[in-house]
Design an enzyme around this catalytic site. Structure first.
Site: not given
Length: 149
Positions: A37-39, A42, A34
């Protein structure tokens, strides 16, 4: 060498430039998936928003945060969950059901967990060098959930 890098994934370009190994991503915790994955999620959203036209950076930021927030991410994953492969659903569920060590700032715990699952899926696919699948999932989710960029 440069020509072959042009058509390779971002991850393989990072490995080529900085060194690094392909590790067994099955050993990564859902929160590690995560995190990356967040980066990835975004950067996809930021790119889509920037390409819509020149705007002030504070406007770009406000628009981006409306989409990358837990509530919208939960809506996006709800829109495409049934279209995911069994493997992708398993990765999503692992991310969603993992013990979270932080609290949701402006989201319900349910939305926060769903967002973590989506981010884990994006991280997993990125580390598998399957950026095309991430983009396909995000595109479908935006279309189905009718999110305006």
């Amino acid at each position: 060498m440069e020509e072959s890098l042009e058509n390779s994934s971002l991850l393989s370009q990072i490995h080529a430039e900085f060194g690094g190994e392909n590790v067994d991503i099955r050993t990564f915790s859902p929160l590690t998936l995560a995190y990356i994955g967040d980066a990835i999620f975004e950067i996809i959203i930021r790119t889509l928003i920037v390409e819509k036209g020149q705007r002030a950076t504070d406007t770009l930021h406000r628009h981006t945060t409306k989409i990358v927030c837990a509530q919208t991410q939960a809506k996006l994953i709800d829109a495409v969950y049934e279209k995911l492969t069994k493997e992708e659903q398993d990765i999503y569920r692992r991310g969603k059901n993992t013990k979270i060590h932080s609290s949701a700032k402006n989201a319900s715990l349910v939305d926060y967990r769903k967002a973590t699952g989506l981010e884990a899926l994006c991280g997993y696919l990125f580390l598998k060098m399957n950026t095309a699948r991430i983009l396909q999932i995000v595109r479908q989710a935006i279309e189905i959930a009718q999110i305006e960029l």
